[in-house]
Design an enzyme around this catalytic site. Structure first.
Site, short mmCIF file in Angstrom:
data_model
loop_
_atom_site.label_atom_id
_atom_site.label_comp_id
_atom_site.label_asym_id
_atom_site.label_seq_id
_atom_site.Cartn_x
_atom_site.Cartn_y
_atom_site.Cartn_z
N ASP A 13 0.80 -1.23 0.00
CA ASP A 13 0.00 0.00 0.00
C ASP A 13 0.83 1.28 0.00
OD1 ASP A 13 -2.23 -1.64 0.09
OD2 ASP A 13 -2.35 -1.58 2.27
N LYS A 16 2.02 2.09 -5.12
CA LYS A 16 2.58 1.52 -6.36
C LYS A 16 1.67 1.79 -7.56
CE LYS A 16 2.45 -2.47 -4.29
NZ LYS A 16 2.12 -2.08 -2.91
N GLY A 40 -4.60 -4.21 -3.75
CA GLY A 40 -5.57 -3.17 -4.10
C GLY A 40 -4.75 -1.95 -4.48
N HIS A 41 -4.73 -1.64 -5.76
CA HIS A 41 -3.90 -0.53 -6.26
C HIS A 41 -4.81 0.61 -6.71
CE1 HIS A 41 -0.27 -3.42 -7.11
NE2 HIS A 41 -0.69 -3.44 -5.86
N GLN A 225 2.03 -6.07 -3.06
CA GLN A 225 2.51 -6.18 -1.67
C GLN A 225 3.81 -5.39 -1.50
OE1 GLN A 225 1.41 -9.54 -3.24
NE2 GLN A 225 -0.48 -8.53 -2.73
#
Ligand code: GDP
Ligand code: IMO
Ligand code: MG
Length: 429
Positions: A13, A16, A40-41, A225
């Protein structure tokens, strides 16, 4: 030399997605190389927010290819939902933009159930996984009882693989975990519709990337990650089940390391972690709550509050070494504005001794007491600034201190969630 890897230097988080979206413009395409929909991006473009779990963060750029590499584990139901949503918003008009490696492993409903039942059984000792079946799917990959996309899209092969695998899974679910097993016919029928959609995107990822290299194209490798969640070099066992580090960009895409010329680690200007496990610089006080509130630190995938703390240079030095980082991209500097004086962890004290590297056991990591350097903060809002020279001098001092201590340059500075709220300090290609 056409390959730039963007990966997390902390516990995920870090931002990225934002950075990959921003740099996609200067590349020819993006490949995701590990993880699954535990990721979750978040991308924010013209005020509109997009959260991606499986699609590479280049997907908002119609002319750039997006490849989901063989190192990713893919949940067909999540994938179908994600492409339907992105298409409804006018993206992915041409299906050829997206490709999925025929060798990636499929997350099946039993992986998810096993993940969730195991976590429940662990109680207070739980890892705090995302419950998406990521670990059980990677376990099956290594145990050579996984189902790959190439098997999944062939109805006969898929049925045969299920017939081999499902009885053992059901036994484990029912006898060991006390859950309810799956009916083979139901699972098979449910999967057929997903397989038909997935079939449109299947590609030999390695051959495809090789063809791009031969045409002198520039490729972005998007990690998920972060290094402290790496299965080898993270805070084991409180980690994810894949290698999140730079070498996985090769194994997870099918292109050797010689095609990678830069590796940028993304770090927040402070630290966060979701789920259980060691976090030496964690702030369990109102300062931590302030960072959570100001930074909107709630998980993009599960909505869980993120644990917050000061920046930790021991964690970053570890990430620099493990990944051979060539630069750091720092995000969320705007969140630190107005929080008062800022601390940076420069070392740990462990049983009276000062150490600057990460011990291997959770017991020792939990016993580490951070040693802090205190720096002056800044109060000015900075998100609208577009030149480095205009940044507050105490912010520049903060960056210089980090860069000097870690002996690494900053390549990108992010001053807000929006694509344009960024200062690019080095050419990506
Ligand atoms: P990822 O998993 O590394 O892609 O990061 P996430 O998207 O899960 O979490 C990062 C969060 O920070 C998202 O909500 C982003 O929109 C946001 N973000 C990224 N960069 C910045 C920044 O420089 N400032 C602020 N305030 N938010 C940012
Ligand atoms: P992105 O790509 C933050 C964490 C989980 C848990 C541990 C293991 O958005 O940075 P898993 O479901 O992978 O078996 O959970 O890893 N985790 C993440 N934390 N960002 C992520 O992805 C994460 N993916 C997994 O919270 O602690
Ligand atoms: Mg995330």
């Amino acid at each position: 030399m056409p390959g730039l890897v963007i990966l997390g230097a902390q516990w995920g988080d870090e931002g990225k997605g934002k950075i990959v979206d921003l740099l996609t413009e200067q590349s020819d395409g993006v490949v995701r190389f590990q993880g699954g929909n535990n990721a979750g991006h978040t991308l924010v473009v013209k005020g509109e927010k997009t959260i991606l779990h499986l699609l590479p963060s280049g997907i908002l750029h119609p002319k750039k290819f997006c490849l989901i590499g063989n190192g990713v584990v893919l949940d067909p139901a999540v994938f179908v939902d994600e492409i339907q949503k992105i298409k409804a918003r006018g993206y992915l008009k041409n299906d050829k933009q997206l490709k999925i490696s025929d060798r990636l492993h499929i997350i099946l409903p039993y992986h998810k159930l096993i993940d969730q039942l195991r976590e429940q059984a662990k109680g207070d000792n739980k890892i705090g996984t995302t419950g998406r079946g990521i670990g059980p799917c990677y376990e099956d990959k290594v145990a050579r009882r996984g189902i790959r996309l190439a098997d999944y899209i062939s109805p006969d092969l898929f049925r045969r693989r299920l017939e081999e695998i499902l009885p053992e899974k059901n036994l484990y679910i029912e006898r060991v975990l006390g859950g309810r097993g799956f009916d083979l016919e139901e699972l098979y029928q449910e999967s057929l519709a997903h397989a038909r959609i997935l079939k449109n995107y299947v590609e030999d990822g390695s051959l495809f990337l090789d063809s791009q290299i031969k045409k002198k194209k520039n490729i972005l490798f998007e990690g998920a990650q972060g290094t402290s969640l790496d299965v080898d070099y993270g805070t084991y066992p409180f980690v994810t089940s894949s290698n999140t580090s730079a070498a996985a960009a090769s194994t997870g895409s099918g292109l050797g390391p010689k095609h990678i010329h830069q590796i940028w680690g993304v770090t927040k200007a402070y630290s966060t972690r979701v789920g259980s496990g060691p976090f030496p610089s964690e702030l369990n006080d109102e300062k931590g709550q302030l960072l959570r509130d100001k930074g909107g630190e709630y998980g993009s995938t599960t909505g869980r509050p993120r644990r917050c703390g000061w920046l930790d240079l021991v964690i970053l030095a570890h990430a620099i070494r493990v990944n051979s980082l060539t630069g750091l991209a720092i995000t969320k500097l705007d969140v630190l504005a107005g929080v008062g004086r800022i601390k940076v962890c420069t070392a740990y004290k462990l049983r009276g001794k000062i150490i600057k590297s990460l011990p291997a056991t959770v017991e020792e990591l939990n016993a580490c007491v951070p040693v802090y350097k205190e720096l002056k903060g800044w109060n000015e809002p900075i998100s609208a600034l577009r030149s480095f020279s205009k940044l507050p001098s105490s912010l520049k001092d903060y960056l210089k201190f980090i860069s000097d201590q870690l002996e690494i340059p900053f390549t990108l500075i992010s001053l807000g969630p929006g694509r344009e709220e960024s200062l690019l300090l080095k050419k990506p290609f």
